[in-house]
Design a protein around this motif. Structure first.
Motif, PDB file in Angstrom:
ATOM      1  N   GLU A   6       0.825  -1.199   0.000  1.00 51.19           N
ATOM      2  CA  GLU A   6       0.000   0.000   0.000  1.00 51.19           C
ATOM      3  C   GLU A   6       0.863   1.255   0.000  1.00 51.19           C
ATOM      4  O   GLU A   6       1.987   1.248   0.496  1.00 51.19           O
ATOM      5  CB  GLU A   6      -0.917   0.050   1.231  1.00 51.19           C
ATOM      6  CG  GLU A   6      -1.881  -1.097   1.377  1.00 51.19           C
ATOM      7  CD  GLU A   6      -1.375  -2.133   2.348  1.00 51.19           C
ATOM      8  OE1 GLU A   6      -2.210  -2.864   2.926  1.00 51.19           O
ATOM      9  OE2 GLU A   6      -0.154  -2.220   2.544  1.00 51.19           O
ATOM     10  N   SER A   7       0.295   2.329  -0.520  1.00 52.55           N
ATOM     11  CA  SER A   7       0.940   3.638  -0.476  1.00 52.55           C
ATOM     12  C   SER A   7      -0.138   4.708  -0.550  1.00 52.55           C
ATOM     13  O   SER A   7      -1.297   4.409  -0.866  1.00 52.55           O
ATOM     14  CB  SER A   7       1.938   3.800  -1.620  1.00 52.55           C
ATOM     15  OG  SER A   7       1.276   3.702  -2.864  1.00 52.55           O
ATOM     16  N   GLY A   8       0.259   5.945  -0.244  1.00 58.53           N
ATOM     17  CA  GLY A   8      -0.662   7.060  -0.402  1.00 58.53           C
ATOM     18  C   GLY A   8      -1.254   7.601   0.887  1.00 58.53           C
ATOM     19  O   GLY A   8      -1.982   8.591   0.866  1.00 58.53           O
ATOM     20  N   GLY A   9      -0.958   6.955   2.012  1.00 58.72           N
ATOM     21  CA  GLY A   9      -1.467   7.468   3.278  1.00 58.72           C
ATOM     22  C   GLY A   9      -0.766   8.757   3.674  1.00 58.72           C
ATOM     23  O   GLY A   9       0.204   9.176   3.038  1.00 58.72           O
ATOM     24  N   GLY A  10      -1.282   9.382   4.725  1.00 57.12           N
ATOM     25  CA  GLY A  10      -0.664  10.605   5.200  1.00 57.12           C
ATOM     26  C   GLY A  10      -1.580  11.364   6.124  1.00 57.12           C
ATOM     27  O   GLY A  10      -2.593  10.835   6.596  1.00 57.12           O
ATOM     28  N   LEU A  11      -1.203  12.620   6.370  1.00 63.87           N
ATOM     29  CA  LEU A  11      -1.971  13.511   7.243  1.00 63.87           C
ATOM     30  C   LEU A  11      -2.759  14.488   6.379  1.00 63.87           C
ATOM     31  O   LEU A  11      -2.190  15.120   5.477  1.00 63.87           O
ATOM     32  CB  LEU A  11      -1.011  14.267   8.161  1.00 63.87           C
ATOM     33  CG  LEU A  11      -1.612  15.361   9.043  1.00 63.87           C
ATOM     34  CD1 LEU A  11      -2.604  14.772  10.030  1.00 63.87           C
ATOM     35  CD2 LEU A  11      -0.500  16.116   9.765  1.00 63.87           C
ATOM     36  N   VAL A  12      -4.039  14.618   6.657  1.00 59.04           N
ATOM     37  CA  VAL A  12      -4.899  15.508   5.884  1.00 59.04           C
ATOM     38  C   VAL A  12      -5.897  16.159   6.826  1.00 59.04           C
ATOM     39  O   VAL A  12      -6.269  15.566   7.853  1.00 59.04           O
ATOM     40  CB  VAL A  12      -5.606  14.726   4.750  1.00 59.04           C
ATOM     41  CG1 VAL A  12      -6.540  13.668   5.314  1.00 59.04           C
ATOM     42  CG2 VAL A  12      -6.322  15.649   3.797  1.00 59.04           C
ATOM     43  N   GLN A  13      -6.326  17.353   6.489  1.00 59.42           N
ATOM     44  CA  GLN A  13      -7.334  18.032   7.293  1.00 59.42           C
ATOM     45  C   GLN A  13      -8.716  17.471   6.982  1.00 59.42           C
ATOM     46  O   GLN A  13      -8.965  16.953   5.878  1.00 59.42           O
ATOM     47  CB  GLN A  13      -7.312  19.527   7.019  1.00 59.42           C
ATOM     48  CG  GLN A  13      -6.096  20.240   7.585  1.00 59.42           C
ATOM     49  CD  GLN A  13      -6.217  21.752   7.470  1.00 59.42           C
ATOM     50  OE1 GLN A  13      -6.878  22.269   6.581  1.00 59.42           O
ATOM     51  NE2 GLN A  13      -5.567  22.458   8.381  1.00 59.42           N
ATOM     52  N   ALA A  14      -9.611  17.591   7.937  1.00 62.09           N
ATOM     53  CA  ALA A  14     -10.993  17.166   7.727  1.00 62.09           C
ATOM     54  C   ALA A  14     -11.564  17.858   6.497  1.00 62.09           C
ATOM     55  O   ALA A  14     -11.323  19.059   6.271  1.00 62.09           O
ATOM     56  CB  ALA A  14     -11.835  17.498   8.958  1.00 62.09           C
ATOM     57  N   GLY A  15     -12.278  17.090   5.689  1.00 64.51           N
ATOM     58  CA  GLY A  15     -12.814  17.604   4.446  1.00 64.51           C
ATOM     59  C   GLY A  15     -11.910  17.379   3.255  1.00 64.51           C
ATOM     60  O   GLY A  15     -12.328  17.582   2.101  1.00 64.51           O
ATOM     61  N   GLY A  16     -10.683  16.977   3.513  1.00 54.49           N
ATOM     62  CA  GLY A  16      -9.721  16.759   2.442  1.00 54.49           C
ATOM     63  C   GLY A  16      -9.853  15.393   1.796  1.00 54.49           C
ATOM     64  O   GLY A  16     -10.766  14.619   2.106  1.00 54.49           O
ATOM     65  N   SER A  17      -8.913  15.117   0.892  1.00 52.38           N
ATOM     66  CA  SER A  17      -8.945  13.870   0.120  1.00 52.38           C
ATOM     67  C   SER A  17      -7.589  13.199   0.112  1.00 52.38           C
ATOM     68  O   SER A  17      -6.548  13.862   0.238  1.00 52.38           O
ATOM     69  CB  SER A  17      -9.363  14.162  -1.335  1.00 52.38           C
ATOM     70  OG  SER A  17     -10.647  14.728  -1.390  1.00 52.38           O
ATOM     71  N   LEU A  18      -7.611  11.891  -0.045  1.00 57.91           N
ATOM     72  CA  LEU A  18      -6.413  11.099  -0.245  1.00 57.91           C
ATOM     73  C   LEU A  18      -6.763   9.953  -1.183  1.00 57.91           C
ATOM     74  O   LEU A  18      -7.905   9.493  -1.199  1.00 57.91           O
ATOM     75  CB  LEU A  18      -5.906  10.494   1.071  1.00 57.91           C
ATOM     76  CG  LEU A  18      -5.108  11.359   2.040  1.00 57.91           C
ATOM     77  CD1 LEU A  18      -4.827  10.580   3.313  1.00 57.91           C
ATOM     78  CD2 LEU A  18      -3.815  11.846   1.409  1.00 57.91           C
TER      79      LEU A  18
END
Length: 124
Positions: A6-18
């Motif tokens: 897997e890849s693509g995880g991370g930290l994002v603000q609420a309402g954002g996308s990954l």
């Protein structure tokens, strides 16, 4: 032996996308349905989404319907999870897995190969 990465995880603000990706080794990828699960420390791993072999049928956990989209590219041996309108409660380690059976299942024991997981953290 099948490997899932897997890849693509991370930290994002609420309402954002990954967008998460899961690359599979081997030549039998298109023969198996695939799924995404997630787990929060201290809790059981839970089903998130699944997709049929040709991508024509998808299933979702109720709380992610309309926000998450699972897809696959059999030519690239890859399954994706597009996550939008993310909420803090989506924070977890996300795992992709290969399902042994053609019949849809949300039970993790019906999935035989698993990736190492990728962390998704949604801040409020």
């Amino acid at each position: 032996q099948v490997q899932l990465v897997e890849s693509g995880g991370g930290l994002v603000q609420a309402g954002g996308s990954l967008r998460l990706s899961c690359a599979a080794s081997g030549r039998t990828f298109s023969s198996y349905p695939m799924g995404w699960f997630r787990q929060v420390p201290g809790k059981e791993r839970e089903f998130v989404a699944a997709i049929s072999r040709n991508g024509g049928t998808t299933y979702y956990k109720d709380s992610v319907k309309g926000r998450f989209t699972i897809s696959r590219d059999n030519a690239k041996n890859t399954v994706y999870l597009q996550m939008s309108s993310l909420k803090p409660e989506d924070t977890a380690v996300y795992y992709c897995a290969r399902r042994q059976t053609l019949v849809h299942s949300t039970n993790e024991y019906d999935y035989d190969y698993w990736g190492q997981g990728t962390q998704v953290t949604v801040s409020s």
